[in-house]
Every structure is written in structure tokens, then in C-alpha cells.
Design a protein around this motif. Structure first.
Motif, PDB file in Angstrom:
ATOM      1  N   LEU A 224       0.821  -1.104   0.209  1.00 12.88           N
ATOM      2  CA  LEU A 224       0.011  -0.186  -0.216  1.00 12.88           C
ATOM      3  C   LEU A 224       0.860   1.051  -0.007  1.00 12.88           C
ATOM      4  CD1 LEU A 224      -3.069   0.621   0.111  1.00 12.88           C
ATOM      5  CD2 LEU A 224      -2.561   0.777   2.633  1.00 12.88           C
ATOM      6  N   LEU A 225       0.486   2.261  -0.807  1.00 11.17           N
ATOM      7  CA  LEU A 225       1.137   3.700  -0.862  1.00 11.17           C
ATOM      8  C   LEU A 225       0.148   4.566  -0.181  1.00 11.17           C
ATOM      9  CD1 LEU A 225       3.714   5.020  -1.886  1.00 11.17           C
ATOM     10  CD2 LEU A 225       2.411   5.787  -3.636  1.00 11.17           C
ATOM     11  N   LEU A 226       0.786   5.075   1.168  1.00 12.22           N
ATOM     12  CA  LEU A 226       0.148   6.091   1.889  1.00 12.22           C
ATOM     13  C   LEU A 226       0.789   7.341   1.321  1.00 12.22           C
ATOM     14  CD1 LEU A 226      -1.322   7.416   4.249  1.00 12.22           C
ATOM     15  CD2 LEU A 226       0.898   7.000   5.600  1.00 12.22           C
ATOM     16  N   ILE A 227      -0.415   8.426   0.859  1.00 13.43           N
ATOM     17  CA  ILE A 227      -0.129   9.470   0.427  1.00 13.43           C
ATOM     18  C   ILE A 227      -0.969  10.613   1.146  1.00 13.43           C
ATOM     19  CG2 ILE A 227       0.062  11.198  -1.723  1.00 13.43           C
ATOM     20  CD1 ILE A 227      -0.457   8.649  -3.243  1.00 13.43           C
ATOM     21  N   LYS A 228      -0.080  11.381   2.144  1.00 14.08           N
ATOM     22  CA  LYS A 228      -0.649  12.549   2.560  1.00 14.08           C
ATOM     23  C   LYS A 228      -0.424  13.768   1.841  1.00 14.08           C
ATOM     24  CE  LYS A 228       1.892  12.198   6.387  1.00 14.08           C
ATOM     25  NZ  LYS A 228       2.124  12.802   7.891  1.00 14.08           N
ATOM     26  N   SER A 229      -1.514  14.830   1.613  1.00 15.57           N
ATOM     27  CA  SER A 229      -1.430  15.681   0.534  1.00 15.57           C
ATOM     28  C   SER A 229      -1.964  16.827   1.091  1.00 15.57           C
ATOM     29  CB  SER A 229      -2.039  15.477  -0.902  1.00 15.57           C
ATOM     30  OG  SER A 229      -1.603  14.104  -1.225  1.00 15.57           O
TER      31      SER A 229
END
Length: 232
Positions: A224-229
Motif C-alpha cells: 500500500l502507498l500512503l499519500i498525505k497531501s
């Protein structure tokens, strides 16, 4: 300075005697945030090819310079040589990118936390593989993050994780990097999930938000790729 929330996902894996390492790649300077808040964490800095100029131009002297420097002019190479004591110059024809070689150097120094800057934007083939290099870091026992002006990315394998609310990154997305991510559960989010299978290519988990100060996410299988933006 970096706030507690930004570092929270690293805390469980950090050992106080192990250095944090920042690597700056040769991507567009427009993608690179102000590095001084991270410099305040007393990190070891590694410049990959043109990333050395990015560091120097921000007033930070790389501890190590790595690359073939094939895109560097003689004037800029002299600038790097005048500032950097440890330079690992490799042949242009090689089996690894300059960034991967910089990661090898970081791992040789003994670390469990690596921050990657200057690795997004520009050529898409480089950006995609740079993000995938997070898996190599993870497999080597180090946690990595890709950071640019508007995003913070981490790669996760099965387990349960805590995530803190961070006003710098209000949007949180989960992107499968395997054919399926199974058992995904999100607690404390505006859009919760319970034991959901999310296939590769699904936009189901894009642009979520925390509704509590602390949330959790967990899954049982996949990558899983966690992306905070944030909007920039």
C-alpha cells in the motif's frame, strides 16, 4: 521545524542512536521544499547527481555526493567538489540510477529513516521508479518517505498503523501497489472501511480525511502507498 505529526509514522521504527538521512535527487527544483526544517533534525545529507547543487544552493553542504554527474557542467562540478568532501563518482554506464546508488550509500551508513527529496516531477519513468524504491528501503529494514512541496508518501506492508492529524497534509489517500490490498480497515476517517479488498487501479481510497486527532489503518495482504497531501 518538522512537527510531531509529520514524523509520527516513523517513530515506531526509529532508534535514537541511528541517524536520519536525507537524500536529494536531481528532479526539478520547483518540487523541492525548504530543506532547512529537516536539516534542523541533524540529518546526514546525500546528494544524488544534481541534487548536490540543490542542497548547496539552499545553504546545506552534502555529507556525501553520489552519481555519474553526466548532466553536470564543469563549473557546477567544481562547485560540488569545492563543497563536498566525500564524492562517489561512478561510470555513466551502470546498472543502477544515481538515486538507487544514493540509497545504497544511506543503508551502508546504518539508518532506519530515509527522506527522499527532488525525486518527483520531470521524467515520469524516473518518478515512478523513485517511488518504487521505497520498497527497497522497506525490505532493507528502513522506513522511507518521498517528500515534495505538497505531498508525503510512504510505502506500507501488512500490519496496523497509527496516523496523526496533520494540518500540513489534510488529505490522505491509500493507493494499492499490488494487484490487491486485502483486509483494509480505516478507523477515525471521514470515509471508514472495514475489511475491504481494494484492487490495483481503484480510486476508492483517494482523498480521505481524518475526523479525529488520531486514526488507524490496517490491512492483511498486499502493498500500500500512503499519500498525505495538500493543495499547493
Amino acid at each position: 521545524m518538522i512537527n510531531h505529526e509529520q514524523l509520527s509514522l516513523f517513530e515506531e521504527r526509529q532508534v535514537m542512536y541511528m541517524p536520519r538521512i536525507g537524500i536529494v535527487g536531481g528532479g526539478p527544483v520547483s518540487e523541492v521544499p525548504d530543506l532547512h526544517p529537516y536539516h534542523g533534525e541533524k540529518m546526514i545529507w546525500i546528494g544524488a547527481d544534481r541534487g548536490n547543487l540543490t542542497l548547496i544552493n539552499q545553504g546545506i553542504i552534502p555529507d556525501y555526493a553520489v552519481g555519474d554527474f553526466d548532466s553536470i557542467s564543469e563549473k557546477d562540478m567544481k562547485k560540488i567538489s569545492d563543497h563536498v568532501e566525500n564524492i562517489d563518482k561512478v561510470p555513466r554506464e551502470k546498472d543502477k540510477t544515481d538515486l538507487e546508488l544514493a540509497i545504497d550509500r544511506a543503508l551502508s551508513l546504518g539508518t532506519d529513516s530515509v527522506y527522499l527529496f527532488g525525486v518527483t516531477g520531470g521524467r515520469l519513468d524516473h518518478e515512478i521508479i523513485n517511488i518504487q524504491l521505497l520498497y527497497q528501503l522497506h525490505s532493507s529494514g528502513a522506513e522511507g518517505a518521498v517528500i515534495n512541496k505538497g505531498n508525503w508518501l510512504e510505502l506500507k506492508t501488512p500490519g496496523k498503523y497509527t496516523i496523526h492529524h496533520d494540518f500540513n497534509y489534510p488529505y490522505i489517500s491509500f493507493v494499492p501497489l499490488s494487484l490487491n490490498v486485502r483486509g483494509l480497515t480505516l478507523d477515525g476517517f471521514y470515509y471508514p472501511l472495514t475489511n475491504k479488498t481494494v484492487p490495483f487501479g481503484s480510486s476508492l481510497c483517494i482523498s480521505n480525511q481524518l475526523i479525529k486527532k488520531i486514526g488507524t489503518f490496517s490491512f492483511t495482504d498486499g502493498i500500500l502507498l500512503l499519500i498525505k497531501s495538500r493543495d499547493v
